[in-house]
Design an enzyme around this catalytic site. Structure first.
Site, PDB file in Angstrom:
ATOM      1  N   THR A 147       0.675  -1.362  -0.009  1.00 47.43           N
ATOM      2  CA  THR A 147       0.181  -0.184  -0.001  1.00 47.43           C
ATOM      3  C   THR A 147       0.842   1.127   0.004  1.00 47.43           C
ATOM      4  OG1 THR A 147      -1.717  -1.236   1.137  1.00 47.43           O
ATOM      5  CG2 THR A 147      -1.775   1.319   1.043  1.00 47.43           C
ATOM      6  N   GLU A 148       1.817   1.268   0.662  1.00 47.64           N
ATOM      7  CA  GLU A 148       2.888   2.318   1.023  1.00 47.64           C
ATOM      8  C   GLU A 148       3.506   2.556  -0.372  1.00 47.64           C
ATOM      9  OE1 GLU A 148       2.903   4.501   3.162  1.00 47.64           O
ATOM     10  OE2 GLU A 148       1.900   3.840   4.860  1.00 47.64           O
TER      11      GLU A 148
END
Length: 272
Positions: free
Chosen positions: A168-169
């Site tokens: 996600t990051e």
């Protein structure tokens, strides 16, 4: 054993006069120092409680008159000392540890080093759609499997959660940098990286260990509630506390949903 009488006016004064130790410590040595600092604070707290109760009426009867009462009193003092130390305590362990290592006690000690097992509440992902990572992102992520396993073991955060956060990051891009200058695989801000003891934010191991350490702290702070921990990781614990839940920020809400979406790919797998 003769009782030790305490006369303490300023606890920090004595600690501040302790000569600072400049040498660097390994993670194993830091764990030992942390435990010793905690045990010292607990012992000192117990002694202070004992000293205080001598000046008040013993709730279990006069000392020596009731063997059962003496035992109960001692157990009460020990339990109270332990509870005080496990919570915020009096700050003695923190001061000792910081004086010896130059680092914060809370930020540098793995959760598992104190035998605490994280009981993580994933708040059921039934209503979350699975998010499939790209094959290139999975290929990049697989390079860091060994590091992720090590971080998981050290900080008690399941590997699949760490992987989902990394995807996600940064989509597992080691050189990723955001508009707000968050850096690396787990998108650490400079302040957070510094607090977590990360010296080189571009080093994959340091970045993953720093991000996992911070996530483990958020999980502990929110009693294992993964949704709140993820929201705090993205928007800061201050905003989670302010709104008493996931903040009403579009970015944060999408962030939490996306992590859960990636996490669904590993449903049924071993979480540790």
């Amino acid at each position: 054993m003769e009782d030790i009488k305490l006369k303490i006016t300023d606890l920090s004064r004595h600690i501040s006069e302790t000569p600072e130790i400049k040498s660097r410590y390994s993670e194993a040595q830091k764990i030992k120092l942390a435990k010793a600092s905690k045990e010292f604070e607990s012992l000192l707290t117990s002694m202070m409680l004992k000293s205080m109760t001598k000046n008040t009426e013993n709730m279990y009867g006069e000392e020596g008159e009731n063997y059962g009462g003496d035992i109960m009193g001692m157990m009460f003092e020990n339990e109270m000392a332990g509870m005080i130390t496990k919570s915020k305590g009096m700050g003695i362990a923190e001061m000792l540890y910081q004086k010896m290592t130059g680092e914060r006690l809370e930020n540098n000690i793995p959760i598992k080093s104190f035998g605490n097992k994280l009981d993580i509440d994933t708040n059921s992902t039934d209503d979350v759609k699975k998010v499939l990572p790209s094959s290139s992102a999975l290929d990049r992520l697989s390079v860091f499997d060994d590091i992720i396993n090590q971080a998981s073991e050290q900080y008690g955060v399941p590997t699949n959660i760490i992987k989902s956060v990394i995807l996600t990051e940064s989509a597992a891009n080691q050189n990723a940098i955001s508009k707000c200058k968050a850096k690396g695989l787990m998108q650490l801000m400079d302040g957070t990286a510094r607090d977590m003891g990360v010296k080189n934010v571009w080093d994959a191991k340091e970045n993953i260990f720093g991000g996992t350490k911070y996530l483990s702290q958020m999980l502990r702070q929110y009693n294992g509630d993964l949704k709140l921990a993820l929201a705090a990781y993205n928007a800061g614990p201050g905003n989670v506390d302010k709104y008493n839940g996931v903040p009403p920020f579009d970015e944060t809400q999408k962030y939490v949903t996306r992590v859960f979406g990636y996490l669904k790919n590993w449903e049924g797998d071993n979480a540790s």
